[in-house]
Design an enzyme around this catalytic site. Structure first.
Site, PDB file in Angstrom:
ATOM      1  N   CYS A 161       0.964  -1.375   0.136  1.00  0.00           N
ATOM      2  CA  CYS A 161      -0.214  -0.277   0.090  1.00  0.00           C
ATOM      3  C   CYS A 161       0.961   0.969   0.096  1.00  0.00           C
ATOM      4  O   CYS A 161       1.525   1.607  -0.895  1.00  0.00           O
ATOM      5  CB  CYS A 161      -1.288   0.071   1.281  1.00  0.00           C
ATOM      6  SG  CYS A 161      -2.294   1.353   1.075  1.00  0.00           S
ATOM      7  N   HIS A 200      -3.376  -4.781   0.272  1.00  0.00           N
ATOM      8  CA  HIS A 200      -3.234  -5.507   1.642  1.00  0.00           C
ATOM      9  C   HIS A 200      -3.358  -6.996   1.890  1.00  0.00           C
ATOM     10  O   HIS A 200      -4.318  -7.847   3.135  1.00  0.00           O
ATOM     11  CB  HIS A 200      -3.885  -4.758   2.785  1.00  0.00           C
ATOM     12  CG  HIS A 200      -3.966  -3.595   2.656  1.00  0.00           C
ATOM     13  ND1 HIS A 200      -2.920  -3.059   3.696  1.00  0.00           N
ATOM     14  CD2 HIS A 200      -4.476  -2.367   2.471  1.00  0.00           C
ATOM     15  CE1 HIS A 200      -3.000  -1.716   4.017  1.00  0.00           C
ATOM     16  NE2 HIS A 200      -3.314  -1.041   3.229  1.00  0.00           N
ATOM     17  N   GLU A 214      -1.696  -8.917   3.469  1.00  0.00           N
ATOM     18  CA  GLU A 214      -2.447  -9.504   5.207  1.00  0.00           C
ATOM     19  C   GLU A 214      -2.847  -9.270   5.215  1.00  0.00           C
ATOM     20  O   GLU A 214      -3.630 -10.189   6.647  1.00  0.00           O
ATOM     21  CB  GLU A 214      -0.846  -8.237   6.386  1.00  0.00           C
ATOM     22  CG  GLU A 214      -1.443  -7.048   6.738  1.00  0.00           C
ATOM     23  CD  GLU A 214      -2.123  -6.431   5.333  1.00  0.00           C
ATOM     24  OE1 GLU A 214      -2.905  -5.388   5.848  1.00  0.00           O
ATOM     25  OE2 GLU A 214      -1.198  -6.351   4.447  1.00  0.00           O
TER      26      GLU A 214
END
Length: 213
Positions: free
Chosen positions: A95, A189, A191
């Site tokens: 990001c 993202h 994660e």
């Protein structure tokens, strides 16, 4: 032991990055401008999300819709990234990390506000992953579902970088340095996607594999 420095600012937001790295067998070493590290010392580098970069770094005046500059963080992370790139240490940038990755390369600039791209964390949209690229080798070429929550985007691509993914609207969603063994950035993202989109685990697994060398 595989280790990676994780550069971040906000304690409340760093846990998913640390968990994703540990899940891939990587020991994270969290650092902030207030608690820095002198050198990467052969470790990898993970750049995380957060507030907008100071537009002065790419020759622009600040758009009023942007965040107040955090030049301390910008300069700190740019120093770490330059060290990693110079030493050809593995880098994964996420990001804001992708945006910093772009600006760190000559000629890289950002569009300071993009309408319609600040999506909810649970939302998803398609991106086209291009081949040849390391991202395509990891996730597969073609359309993949990803999440996004950003309002800035790459404008001019920095020297030496290739675009490895774009949204249907043309927003750059992936960048990488093909001359380095692992220097990869994504706008989404991963994660936060591991439970519902397990293919995203492959990004962290590939980062971990690069750390074995």
């Amino acid at each position: 032991m595989k280790r990676a420095v994780v550069a971040y600012r906000t304690e409340a937001k760093v846990a998913p990055y640390l968990d994703a790295l540990r899940d891939a067998g990587i020991e994270p070493v969290p650092v902030t401008p207030a608690h820095p590290i002198e050198s990467l010392s052969g470790m990898g580098l993970a750049l995380t999300g957060g507030t907008d970069m100071d537009p002065a770094l790419y020759g622009q005046e600040r758009d009023a819709r942007g965040d107040p500059p955090d030049r301390e963080r910008d300069d700190f992370e740019l120093r770490l990234l330059q060290e990693a790139l110079t030493a050809d240490l593995p880098v994964i940038a996420i990001c804001r990390g992708l945006q910093l990755f772009n600006v760190a390369h000559r000629g890289g600039t950002l569009t300071q506000h993009v309408e319609g791209h600040k999506l909810a964390n649970h939302g998803s949209h398609g991106v086209e992953i291009y081949t040849p690229s390391k991202l395509a080798q990891i996730l597969g070429a073609g359309v993949q579902s990803v999440n996004s929550r950003h309002h800035q985007a790459v404008s001019d691509v920095g020297e030496g970088l290739i675009v490895s993914a774009r949204s249907p609207e043309g927003v750059v969603e992936g960048l990488e340095r093909p001359d380095l063994r692992f220097a990869l950035a994504v706008q989404w993202h991963p994660e936060d996607m591991l439970a519902n989109f397990p293919v995203q685990r492959k990004l962290f697994a590939a980062f971990g594999k690069a750390l074995e060398r």
